[in-house]
Design a protein around this motif. Structure first.
Motif, PDB file in Angstrom:
ATOM      1  N   LYS A  98       0.866  -1.291  -0.027  1.00 28.44           N
ATOM      2  CA  LYS A  98       0.091   0.133   0.106  1.00 28.44           C
ATOM      3  C   LYS A  98       0.688   1.266   0.045  1.00 28.44           C
ATOM      4  N   GLY A  99       2.145   1.028   0.391  1.00 28.11           N
ATOM      5  CA  GLY A  99       2.866   2.217   0.587  1.00 28.11           C
ATOM      6  C   GLY A  99       2.795   3.040   1.826  1.00 28.11           C
ATOM      7  N   PRO A 100       3.666   3.989   2.010  1.00 30.57           N
ATOM      8  CA  PRO A 100       3.687   4.699   3.240  1.00 30.57           C
ATOM      9  C   PRO A 100       2.294   5.660   3.340  1.00 30.57           C
ATOM     10  N   THR A 101       2.015   5.745   4.662  1.00 32.47           N
ATOM     11  CA  THR A 101       0.733   6.610   4.719  1.00 32.47           C
ATOM     12  C   THR A 101       1.358   8.079   5.141  1.00 32.47           C
ATOM     13  N   GLY A 102       0.495   8.894   5.475  1.00 25.44           N
ATOM     14  CA  GLY A 102       0.848  10.275   5.730  1.00 25.44           C
ATOM     15  C   GLY A 102       1.896  10.376   6.965  1.00 25.44           C
TER      16      GLY A 102
END
Length: 284
Positions: free
Chosen positions: A114-118
């Motif tokens: 999903k990749g990095p969140t904020g």
């Protein structure tokens, strides 16, 4: 007489009102609930309301201490076959072959697709973050100053999630940086080979570096104290064992940190002679 007439008139009114009241009560008992339900439905139907709901898998709902994060990451790494150094290249298992997404058990180490969140370090920031971490390790006296900076052109970066499966809210996001080894004649002198980096605060958990130092130049007791201070961990203790086959090199020393639930985390400082590779690892 007037009083009698008044009483008769009130009695007549009561005789009229009572039947009417009874009829109204019957009508209300029949139509009242249906009318109230229709009114309530009118306020609910066709009106979308959004409510935030806490889920079991949210990674930032609970705050973990440095010792807890170290323990979870160590357990997850120990559940995988992830050699950290080029020294063990022959036994290396590629990320695509390991099948992380299908893993079950108490701890899992999976690629975060999903990749990095904020709240996490992004793929464009991780190289600068790693260089900042290397500078901190140099300033602390953990790494020699000759270690070179990393760059996107020379390193691969992959985001992982280390998850306590029974309690998925207990998880640690880490970036793995690895020197691209497919290039011929690549200069590995004074280079970072592999590292695991916290995706939240940029702390370097585990590293393998090529250096001009020898094992005689390294004071592992001093190095582990400095690293534990850098990580914000509790004081380490020496790990006593009579097993000489714990590592593939005779140059190492192991330490114990408090973990979770009375468990412990073992951290190893070691050195591969011949290729002059210093390592600090939290995995087996």
């Amino acid at each position: 007489m007037k009083k009698i007439k008044k009483l008769k008139k009130e009695k007549q009114i009561i005789n009229i009102v009572l039947p009417i009241g009874a009829v109204l009560a019957i009508l209300l008992s029949i139509w009242g609930p249906e009318a109230l339900a229709a009114y309530a439905d009118k306020n609910v139907l066709d009106n979308i309301k959004i409510e935030e709901e806490a889920t079991e898998a949210e990674g930032y709902r609970y705050s973990l201490s440095s010792n807890e994060k170290l323990f979870i990451l160590s357990e997850c790494l120990n559940s995988q076959t992830l050699p950290g150094s080029e020294f063990s290249e022959l036994t290396r298992v590629s990320d695509n072959e390991a099948g992380y997404e299908d893993l079950m058990g108490t701890y899992a180490f999976v690629v975060n697709h999903k990749g990095p969140t904020g709240e996490e370090i992004t793929d464009s920031e991780i190289y600068g973050t790693c260089n900042n971490g290397l500078e901190q390790l140099k300033e602390c006296g953990i790494l020699p100053v000759e270690i070179k900076e990393v760059s996107e052109a020379s390193y691969d970066a992959t985001l992982y999630s280390a998850i306590d499966v029974p309690e998925p809210r207990n998880n640690v996001a880490v970036w793995k940086l690895s020197l691209v080894s497919g290039r011929q004649n690549a200069n590995r002198e004074n280079r970072l080979i592999d590292a695991y980096i916290d995706a939240d605060d940029g702390k370097i958990y585990e590293f393998y570096v090529r250096t001009s130092l020898t094992w005689d130049d390294i004071d592992p007791d001093d190095l582990i104290r400095k690293w534990s201070d850098y990580m914000g961990l509790s004081a380490p203790k020496e790990y006593e064992t009579d097993n000489p086959l714990l590592e593939t090199t005779p140059c190492y020393k192991k330490y114990v940190f408090d973990g979770m639930g009375g468990e412990r985390t073992i951290v190893t400082i070691g050195f591969y002679d011949g290729i002059n590779e210093l390592f600090l690892k939290i995995s087996k």
